[in-house]
Write a protein that holds these residues in place. Structure first.
Motif, mmCIF file in Angstrom:
data_model
loop_
_atom_site.group_PDB
_atom_site.id
_atom_site.type_symbol
_atom_site.label_atom_id
_atom_site.label_comp_id
_atom_site.label_asym_id
_atom_site.label_seq_id
_atom_site.Cartn_x
_atom_site.Cartn_y
_atom_site.Cartn_z
ATOM 1 N N SER A 1 0.868 -1.181 0.000
ATOM 2 C CA SER A 1 0.000 0.000 0.000
ATOM 3 C C SER A 1 0.905 1.232 0.000
ATOM 4 O O SER A 1 2.111 1.120 -0.209
ATOM 5 N N ALA A 2 0.355 2.400 0.224
ATOM 6 C CA ALA A 2 1.176 3.618 0.205
ATOM 7 C C ALA A 2 2.199 3.610 1.332
ATOM 8 O O ALA A 2 3.344 4.045 1.162
ATOM 9 N N HIS A 3 1.808 3.110 2.510
ATOM 10 C CA HIS A 3 2.683 3.121 3.680
ATOM 11 C C HIS A 3 2.740 1.716 4.278
ATOM 12 O O HIS A 3 1.702 1.161 4.674
ATOM 13 N N ASN A 4 3.942 1.169 4.358
ATOM 14 C CA ASN A 4 4.128 -0.207 4.815
ATOM 15 C C ASN A 4 5.241 -0.253 5.860
ATOM 16 O O ASN A 4 6.313 0.320 5.646
ATOM 17 N N ILE A 5 4.956 -0.903 6.963
ATOM 18 C CA ILE A 5 5.944 -1.056 8.033
ATOM 19 C C ILE A 5 6.236 -2.544 8.210
ATOM 20 O O ILE A 5 5.325 -3.351 8.363
ATOM 21 N N PRO B 1 4.630 6.170 -2.990
ATOM 22 C CA PRO B 1 3.763 7.324 -3.291
ATOM 23 C C PRO B 1 2.895 7.111 -4.533
ATOM 24 O O PRO B 1 1.797 7.665 -4.625
ATOM 25 N N SER B 2 3.383 6.297 -5.477
ATOM 26 C CA SER B 2 2.606 6.070 -6.699
ATOM 27 C C SER B 2 1.330 5.274 -6.441
ATOM 28 O O SER B 2 0.435 5.233 -7.285
ATOM 29 N N ARG B 3 1.233 4.678 -5.239
ATOM 30 C CA ARG B 3 0.010 3.940 -4.916
ATOM 31 C C ARG B 3 -1.159 4.892 -4.684
ATOM 32 O O ARG B 3 -2.312 4.588 -4.991
ATOM 33 N N VAL B 4 -0.859 6.056 -4.125
ATOM 34 C CA VAL B 4 -1.921 7.027 -3.836
ATOM 35 C C VAL B 4 -1.927 8.179 -4.847
ATOM 36 O O VAL B 4 -2.951 8.814 -5.056
#
Length: 378
Positions: free
Chosen positions: A329-333, A363-366
């Motif tokens: 996703s846009a942000h992954n931990i 960032p290209s995900r969102v």
């Protein structure tokens, strides 16, 4: 022209986000403002890398507290929308991954959070989650009112009765991890709700419990991204400043901040070129330790600042992928199995952990404009 009618002047050192925002506010207040910046671009740490159709944010990758950004533009008699800044809400906030392939989705959607929390801690777990939100909400509201919107110019200013009476409610003497442990009974959820201290360069086992306010604003208000990258906000502030008469001088490094003979007040700056600029006000937006040691005369303050421990930085990689990775996703931990050991290696032993926790931003995900069609910027 008399002293009363002469337009006041100001110099701002550094065209980072703080510098351009301050310049616009000073111009709005009637000052003739000049911004001097050593780089040939604005934004400072909030700048962009462009590579063959890919775009990467060098600094922040997520925007919190959108209402404060809206407030800043409102104070300048405009708005984010009027300046062409469109904020996109990231949903989910994060996908968090454990070493065994299991994951947890953090979201502002309460129904989704109920499902995620109960998966690990049962029905009672969601009730405890609401208790955690209540405490972190209190940390957030008290901090905004009594800390963020106040000036602390001396140690005495920290002794305000209005602040002190709320001190214990902020849990500054307990760590984020210890506070989270009172609400989450599984090790995994304790990690999920404490990893945010990494953004501050601190271990969750050392960071004050007050900072759960970061988790709160993400969970209550969401995570946002400016379409076109974070520099869009800088561009908007620069444009507002220019309309208000701010002069931006790029590729103009400062060699020294000029002071009165008694060093009681700044009177201007000496540029590396030898040119002197005078002003009624000088605002330094460069690094504090650098300014005290390089732009101001030697002092005990400069020596003391140089001896203070610095917060941890990060190692960043920018990858232009020739394909998309739908699982991200846009942000992954990605959380280390040896969670505490990984932080102890960094903050106590000063070693790179064998199994670090790490963050992957796409960032290209969102915002599809961050990469060519069918590809990802990571």
């Amino acid at each position: 022209m008399t002293e009363q009618t002469r337009q006041k002047t100001a110099i701002v050192i550094g065209a980072g986000v703080g510098g351009v925002a301050t310049a616009a506010r000073l111009a709005k207040a009637g000052f003739k403002v000049t911004v001097v910046e050593k780089n040939d671009f604005t934004g400072g740490r909030c700048s962009l890398i462009h590579h063959e159709g890919y775009r990467f944010d060098q600094g922040p990758s997520l925007l919190l507290l959108p209402h404060l950004f809206a407030e800043a533009f409102h104070d300048l008699d405009t708005s984010l929308e009027a300046e062409g800044v469109r904020l996109i809400k990231c949903e989910p906030n994060y996908n968090l991954w454990f070493g065994d392939g299991e994951s947890f989705e953090l979201s502002t959607d309460l129904a989704r959070m109920k499902t995620e929390v109960e998966k690990w801690e049962g029905k009672d777990g969601f009730e405890r989650y609401l208790g955690f939100l209540q405490e972190s909400h209190r940390h957030y509201e008290l901090s905004v009112k009594h800390v963020l919107r106040k000036n602390f110019t001396s140690l005495l200013s920290m002794m305000r009765p209005s602040f002190l009476r709320h001190l214990l409610a902020l849990h500054p003497f307990e760590s984020i991890y210890s506070r989270a442990s009172k609400y989450f009974w599984t090790e995994r959820l304790r990690r999920v709700f404490t990893f945010g201290s990494m953004y501050m360069g601190m271990s969750p086992f050392d960071a004050p419990g007050t900072y759960s306010l970061l988790q709160y604003t993400e969970l209550a208000e969401g995570i946002w991204y400016p379409e076109g990258g974070f520099h869009k906000i800088i561009e908007a502030l620069v444009n507002v400043g220019e309309r208000l008469g701010v002069s931006y001088r790029l590729s103009t490094p400062v060699a020294q901040i000029l002071l009165t003979r008694d060093s009681g007040r700044a009177t201007g700056v000496l540029l590396s070129s030898g040119e002197q600029l005078s002003a009624d006000i000088v605002v330094n937006n460069s690094d504090l330790v650098y300014a005290y040691n390089n732009l101001l005369p030697p002092s005990t303050t400069a020596t003391a600042l140089s001896k203070r421990p610095s917060s941890c930085s990060s190692i960043s990689f920018y990858w232009a992928l020739d394909t998309q990775v739908p699982a991200l996703s846009a942000h992954n931990i990605f959380l280390a199995d040896e969670y505490r050991e990984s932080f102890d290696n960094i903050f106590k032993k000063h070693l790179i952990p064998e199994q670090p926790s790490f963050y992957v931003n796409v960032p290209s995900r969102v915002d599809p404009t961050a990469a060519p069609e069918g590809k990802d910027a990571v």
